[in-house]
Design a protein around this motif. Structure first.
Motif, PDB file in Angstrom:
ATOM      1  N   UNK A 446       0.845  -1.204   0.000  1.00 29.94           N
ATOM      2  CA  UNK A 446       0.000   0.000   0.000  1.00 29.94           C
ATOM      3  C   UNK A 446       0.877   1.249   0.000  1.00 29.94           C
ATOM      4  N   UNK A 447       0.627   2.132  -0.970  1.00 32.62           N
ATOM      5  CA  UNK A 447       1.372   3.387  -1.027  1.00 32.62           C
ATOM      6  C   UNK A 447       0.631   4.483  -0.251  1.00 32.62           C
ATOM      7  N   UNK A 448      -0.665   4.628  -0.524  1.00 35.57           N
ATOM      8  CA  UNK A 448      -1.493   5.548   0.242  1.00 35.57           C
ATOM      9  C   UNK A 448      -2.948   5.166   0.016  1.00 35.57           C
ATOM     10  N   UNK A 449      -3.813   5.737   0.824  1.00 38.71           N
ATOM     11  CA  UNK A 449      -5.239   5.441   0.669  1.00 38.71           C
ATOM     12  C   UNK A 449      -6.050   6.645   1.128  1.00 38.71           C
ATOM     13  N   UNK A 463      -3.826   3.434  -3.586  1.00 40.09           N
ATOM     14  CA  UNK A 463      -2.750   3.284  -4.560  1.00 40.09           C
ATOM     15  C   UNK A 463      -1.856   2.168  -4.039  1.00 40.09           C
ATOM     16  N   UNK A 464      -1.777   1.093  -4.782  1.00 38.69           N
ATOM     17  CA  UNK A 464      -0.992  -0.064  -4.336  1.00 38.69           C
ATOM     18  C   UNK A 464       0.005  -0.431  -5.416  1.00 38.69           C
ATOM     19  N   UNK A 465       1.032  -1.103  -4.978  1.00 38.46           N
ATOM     20  CA  UNK A 465       2.004  -1.675  -5.913  1.00 38.46           C
ATOM     21  C   UNK A 465       1.809  -3.177  -5.888  1.00 38.46           C
ATOM     22  N   UNK A 473      -6.883   1.264  -6.877  1.00 40.58           N
ATOM     23  CA  UNK A 473      -8.000   0.395  -6.518  1.00 40.58           C
ATOM     24  C   UNK A 473      -9.068   1.207  -5.805  1.00 40.58           C
ATOM     25  N   UNK A 474     -10.311   0.765  -5.993  1.00 44.42           N
ATOM     26  CA  UNK A 474     -11.427   1.418  -5.312  1.00 44.42           C
ATOM     27  C   UNK A 474     -12.417   0.349  -4.874  1.00 44.42           C
TER      28      UNK A 474
END
Length: 565
Positions: A446-449, A463-465, A473-474
């Motif tokens: 997870x980069x941010x949410x 925003x994931x890697x 993703x939503x």
């Protein structure tokens, strides 16, 4: 090589006691005896290098602080350092008003004179004389018959009385020991003791101490108790006599013998704090006192800072206190066994402050001795889930669900089996994070949410890697967890979820624990997240658990890629 036939080499060294109506088996210890410390005399004789003046003084101060009112300080007629130490205590006024110093002296005229010289000016003192009346000593050491052994005691008692009269400023108490009492014919011991107490005019207002030592332990404790009870019943001037016992540990029964002797009528117990002494040692006073304490009887000795006492004894004697020593040992409150740990952990859940102490495997509260609970449970290859769970809860406030306890204990077991050593709480916590938390970055990261409300629904945008590629993703749901699962679009369900704080204050952290199951497989895994924000820790727990499912091959790489497209 075989042991020799004992019937051809050894014989019973004690007299059988005809005491069919013995009372001691029905008695209980309901109050503390008078305690007499022999650490500075018998204990000092038994170490590689006898204590110097500084060590003796430090030991004396410790014994006073513990609460001993009778302290045997040495053998001043036989040792110059003991003579000088006696003078130091008296001349520098180091002896509390309620403490009797005691000195030992053989039944010989010139030694008795020297002893009284060492005690000049003392406020109160006990002069302790002894000689053996046992057959082996009469025949092979002293070369006297029964009458000759008795005469030695009578002469010495008379001399002690004579010299004491020359020092009227001192409150004198006299003590006599028929050395090797437990191997002496009872009629002989009684006759000699009665002769001594007659000379000393024992009475309720002029108490005399008769010490009945198991100088060499030669019988089971019940026989010694019979001997003490017989003397208690039969000696003359009983109301003017303090019966003292001095048990050695040749058969490993000194504590039991002393306890049964108290039940049999003994008023006083002599011994060393942790059982030091000639050969296998004097009786262990700390063990007897704390045995009493654990049964609700005040021992009148203070062991509330037992670590400080251990340090002093070890420094002064050069002898270590055994790690499994009753009450005092480093490991005595420590459980490695899995079943023991599980029982202790459950016991702590029930034990409340101010209630009667009632704990599995812990007969006494470690805190009463100045210990904490940190060392109660330690983990090695023999330990189980209960011990691991206890250490995490006690040190990190992490309460693990039972199923993750079972799983994680196998991980810890593997580590301890590989290394063959104990594992600390810090190492367990590190291994827990490696296993359940740090996997959050292995496949999904997870980069941010962003989390927000949309017409009563929780929406999460992440925003994931995924395997090196960044994806947006939503998802939405009734709460952050369901929204997160919707965003991942993987065939997984939540089996369990827990959250809790694992610290407090400005650095407070939230721990989230989740168990996810892959649909249609019955296979599941645990994951954990730690963050100062509970939503973030929940998201990280789900990501960590998802990555563990991938690592375990329960979720395939194809499923992950398809969900990310």
């Amino acid at each position: 090589m075989m042991l020799a036939d004992p019937s051809k080499k050894y014989r019973r060294m004690y007299q059988r006691v005809d005491l069919p109506d013995r009372q001691w088996p029905n008695n209980e210890i309901t109050k503390a005896p008078i305690w007499m410390s022999t650490d500075l005399r018998d204990g000092n004789q038994a170490i590689f290098e006898p204590m110097d003046m500084e060590q003796k003084f430090k030991m004396f101060q410790m014994l006073v602080k513990i609460g001993f009112k009778n302290i045997e300080i040495g053998f001043p007629s036989a040792s110059q350092i003991d003579f000088d130490f006696t003078r130091k205590l008296i001349e520098e006024n180091h002896i509390p008003d309620d403490v009797y110093i005691e000195v030992l002296v053989q039944a010989r005229d010139h030694l008795i004179q020297r002893t009284f010289e060492s005690l000049a000016g003392a406020k109160r003192a006990i002069v302790h004389i002894y000689n053996s009346n046992a057959p082996t000593f009469r025949q092979k050491v002293l070369n006297v018959d029964v009458a000759g052994a008795k005469q030695l005691a009578v002469n010495a008692a008379s001399k002690v009385k004579e010299y004491a009269a020359q020092y009227p400023e001192t409150e004198w108490v006299f003590q006599y020991s028929p050395e090797c009492f437990s191997a002496t014919e009872l009629e002989v011991a009684k006759d000699v003791c009665d002769a001594v107490t007659e000379i000393w005019e024992a009475s309720p207002t002029n108490k005399v101490i008769l010490n009945l030592p198991a100088t060499v332990e030669v019988s089971t404790p019940n026989v010694y108790a019979d001997q003490v009870e017989w003397m208690h019943r039969n000696i003359a001037r009983r109301d003017g006599v303090i019966i003292s016992v001095h048990c050695h540990n040749d058969r490993g029964c000194g504590i039991a013998a002393s306890e049964l002797a108290i039940m049999a009528g003994a008023d006083r117990v002599e011994g060393c704090v942790f059982g030091n002494g000639e050969r296998t040692g004097n009786v262990d006073v700390a063990a007897i006192a704390l045995n009493m304490y654990s049964q609700g009887v005040a021992p009148n000795l203070d062991f509330s800072n037992i670590n400080e006492i251990i340090a002093t004894v070890e420094e002064c004697t050069g002898l270590p206190v055994h790690p499994r020593h009753p009450y005092a040992g480093d490991l005595v409150f420590t459980a490695f066994s899995g079943s023991h740990q599980d029982a202790i952990k459950k016991g702590f859940e029930f034990q409340k402050n101010e209630e009667i102490w009632d704990m599995p495997y812990l007969p006494i509260d470690p805190k009463d001795l100045g210990r904490d609970y940190d060392a109660v449970i330690r983990v090695n290859s023999q330990s189980g889930k209960g011990g691991i769970a206890y250490l995490l809860e006690a040190n990190y406030n992490v309460v693990l669900p039972r199923r993750i306890q079972i799983e994680f204990s196998q991980t810890v077991q593997k580590r301890t089996d590989e290394e063959g050593t104990e594992i600390t709480a810090q190492e367990i916590w590190k291994l827990f994070k490696e296993t359940y938390v740090d996997t959050k970055d292995t496949h999904y990261s997870t980069k941010n949410y962003r989390l927000y409300d949309n017409n009563g629904k929780q929406v999460v945008e992440l925003e994931v890697e995924v395997n090196g590629e960044t994806q947006q993703l939503r998802g939405e749901g009734n709460g952050p967890i369901s929204a997160m699962l919707d965003a991942l679009r993987l065939p997984i369900d939540v089996l369990s979820y827990e959250e809790r704080g694992i610290s407090s204050g400005a650095n407070a952290k939230a721990l989230a624990l989740v168990e996810l199951q892959v649909k249609g497989t019955g296979k599941s895994a645990f994951g954990a997240g730690i963050h100062d924000n509970i939503v973030t820790s929940s998201i990280e727990a789900i990501i960590a658990c998802t990555n563990r499912l991938i690592d375990q091959g329960v979720l395939s790489t194809d499923q992950v890629i398809a969900a990310a497209v």
